[in-house]
Structures are given as structure tokens and as C-alpha cells.
Design a protein around this motif. Sequence first.
Motif, short mmCIF file in Angstrom:
data_model
loop_
_atom_site.label_atom_id
_atom_site.label_comp_id
_atom_site.label_asym_id
_atom_site.label_seq_id
_atom_site.Cartn_x
_atom_site.Cartn_y
_atom_site.Cartn_z
N VAL A 338 0.84 -1.20 0.00
CA VAL A 338 0.00 0.00 0.00
C VAL A 338 0.87 1.25 0.00
O VAL A 338 1.88 1.32 0.70
CB VAL A 338 -0.94 -0.01 1.22
N THR A 340 0.80 5.41 0.55
CA THR A 340 0.01 6.56 1.02
C THR A 340 0.80 7.84 0.82
O THR A 340 2.02 7.83 0.67
CB THR A 340 -0.36 6.43 2.52
N ASP A 343 -1.11 11.40 -3.20
CA ASP A 343 -2.14 12.19 -3.88
C ASP A 343 -1.78 13.67 -3.85
O ASP A 343 -2.43 14.47 -3.18
CB ASP A 343 -3.49 11.92 -3.18
N ALA A 360 -7.56 1.27 -2.90
CA ALA A 360 -6.28 1.69 -2.32
C ALA A 360 -5.18 1.64 -3.38
O ALA A 360 -5.21 0.80 -4.29
CB ALA A 360 -5.91 0.78 -1.15
N GLU A 393 4.60 7.24 1.70
CA GLU A 393 4.91 6.05 2.51
C GLU A 393 4.72 4.80 1.66
O GLU A 393 3.65 4.59 1.09
CB GLU A 393 3.94 5.95 3.70
#
Length: 416
Positions: A338, A340, A343, A360, A393
Motif C-alpha cells: 500500500v 500513502t 495524492d 487503495a 509512505e
Amino acid sequence: MRVLLVGGGGREHALALGLSGDPAVTQLMAAPGNPGIAGVAELRAVTPTDPAAVAALAVETAADLVVIGPEAPLVAGVADAVRAKGIAVFGPSAEAARLEGSKAFAKDVMTAAGVPTARAYVCTDEESTARALDEFGAPYVVKDDGLAAGKGVVVTDDRSVALAHARECGRVVVEEFLNGPEVSLFVVTDGEAALPLLPAQDFKRIGDGDTGPNTGGMGAYAPLPWAPAGLVDEVMRDVVHPTLAELRRRGTPFGGLLYVGLAMTAAGPRVIEFNARFGDPETQVVLALLETPLGGLLQAAATGTLAGHPPLRWRPGAAVTVVLAAQGYPAAPRTGDVITGADRPGIIHAGTARRAGDGALLSAGGRVLCGTATGADLAAARAAAYALVNGVELAGSQHRTDIAAAAVDGRITIPG
Ligand code: AMP
Ligand code: GLY
């Protein structure tokens, strides 16, 4: 103008941003695209290396212009198949793309055109390889003859490593080592007229200080504060125009993006390689500085009208991009983690995917994304690019910490 962009990496995300910012581009489609490209284009499913499938999609979507990003579709003949449908294509024919698809072919063209490059031998057996290695001496340079996504080249002081790589590849080009900083110069051409973009520098090795194995490219910056005045004119005169003329003479003109990879040696610029498409990640920085509308430029090259195109306009300042790669890249990248914090404007997607269900963002390739920023000068652009990447991340991810650092500090010199 309706544009269909083929590919789905970081280069294509940068191209999509440029194309979507051109008011003449009324509709932008990308196939297969990626989650970043989905923000500015309609995605369509296609196998990019399937000439008939891409040509059918171009017809179905009534594309006025097809822009082919990666090398594999070009070498597979996708541009030829689309052109055969009467649709304008930015990207060379399979024949002309051999400039990238075969190192031996590229050497042959360079020799015929009198282009300055490393002396080289094409070798297919251990004995001729050993002879070539011993003639040139260390550091040894051994290149897989075919396409290898930037990873087919071994540069080593260890003769047995050089021999082992040659054995693995089968047919190789063994060449003399070129000492000096590298330059990537992109040239937009319709086969005859040619417009150079800003020179950029790429970072090929995985590790800080240019250590570890070669990759597809770990970061880039443009322009080059250390480049000699007149470099671009010299390369256009001594490399680009003779090469284009040689390909016209052979009846296989090269239209599209000619990527000239150079080493700035004591004896002058020497060609390390040609590619038949925009470089990745240099495109991210070069297009971040291009003010001229991209769609019109690529269309002029695709339709043989580049001679009438106005001179290119550039934004002042500099651009830097820093690649975030997956754990294990380049040998065995881990995917499915994943991501993060991605965006943000300036995050360019390469190997990313959306998880079914919750949407995700996941890692889906070796080079996952990059942080691209412009600034008033190289130091400012560099700080902004690192701020972007440091905000993302991704478990186990790796990135270089020295992209553009030597240029900012004035530590790049040309041997002489
Ligand atoms: P290529 O795929 O030909 O661009 O090679 C990948 C990288 O290997 C280049 O960007 C250089 O860093 C290095 N390399 C290739 N050929 C040479 C050479 N003749 N001398 C020194 N380094 C080279
Ligand atoms: N950045 C190197 C390449 O695109 O081949």
C-alpha cells in the motif's frame, strides 16, 4: 484533436500531463495507462505490444494522433500498424526503432554516418568476447544486443563478470569505456526536420554515488548548468542530422523521438546509446519545463510538418525528479504494498495500481512513482522534489538521496 497515448509508466504520465495541458487536445485517451494517468485521461485496456489491437483501438476511438511511449511497442511494429490505418503516429517504424532495439544495428548506423561513439565489437562467442575485452581493457563494457529495459549493460572491472554477462546474453556488443558525465538529449523529428529539447541528466545506478546495478533510471534533472555552451548545436550537427540522413538513405526514415545518450569525454561528446522514444525519468523533468503545447509539437512531427513549427519555448528555472522504487528493485521488486501520501501534484505514477474493492493505491512495478518539481533554480527544484518523495509512505521503498546534488554543488566536470 483526439489523442491516444500508448503505455502506462512514469514517462506516459508525464506525457499525459503535457498533452492534457494543450488546449488543442480535446480528448485524451491512454492505453493501458495507470492510476495517475487516469486523473487526466480516459483509460482503455490494450496489450501495448499488439500492433493489430492498438491499431483497432485507434480506429475505434477515432484518434487523430497516436503517441507511443515505450520501446517495446515500437520494436513490435505498433506504429506501422496504426499508420497503415491512415492515422498519424508519433513514434518510429519497427525498422527505424532498431536504432534502440539492436545495439549492433545502432553501431552500424553510427559507423556509416560518421557519428562519434565508443569503438565496439559485436561478439557471439567466448573467444571473440575475451579478445575484445582484452583489447579495450578495464573497465569492461558488455551490452546485450537486444532490448533489456536499461538493464542489459554491465560495466565492471572484473573480467570474469564481464564474460559471464556475455555468456548469459548470447549476442553482445563489447565496447570501450567512455569516461565523462552523461547527457540525455531528446530530439523531436519528422525524419528530416529536428527540434532538440533541453538536455537532461539521468541517474542509472540504484545507489547513491552511482553504486550498485543499473536500473531504468532513478532520477533526473534539467537543464544542465555544467553543459558547455554550444553542446546542443554540436550534437545536432555531428550526431542527429547525420543519423537521420543515414536512416533516410536506407529508406527507413526515423520519425518520433530520437533519444541521444552521450558521454562528455575529454575528446568531446560520444554517443553511448540511441533510444527510439522519450527517456524515463528524464521526460518528467524536460516536459515540466516545456511551455510550447505538447500535442501540437508531436502532431507536427507525426505529420511531417515540423519544419514549419515555431521555436520551442521553455519556462525559466529548473526541474528535478526523484524515483521511488520498490524493495528489491532492480533484481526482484516486491509489489502489492500500500502507498500513502501520493495524492499530490507533482507525484508521477509509474508502477502503481488500484486495489479492487477499496481502491487503495498499491505498488505494481519496480519503479513505483516519482516526485517531480520545478523551482527558480536547481537547488530549489531539488528541495521540492525531495519534499514530495519524502511525503510518500511505501514499505521497503528505496530512493537515491543524491539526485542533482553534484550539479547543485558545482561538482560536475568534463575530463580534459
Ligand atoms: P545503455 O543501455 O547503452 O544506455 O547503457 C546503460 C548505462 O551503462 C549508460 O547510461 C552508462 O552509464 C553505462 N555505459 C554504457 N556504455 C558505456 C560505455 N561505453 N562507457 C561507459 N559507460 C557506459
Ligand atoms: N532513462 C533512461 C532510459 O529511458 O532509457
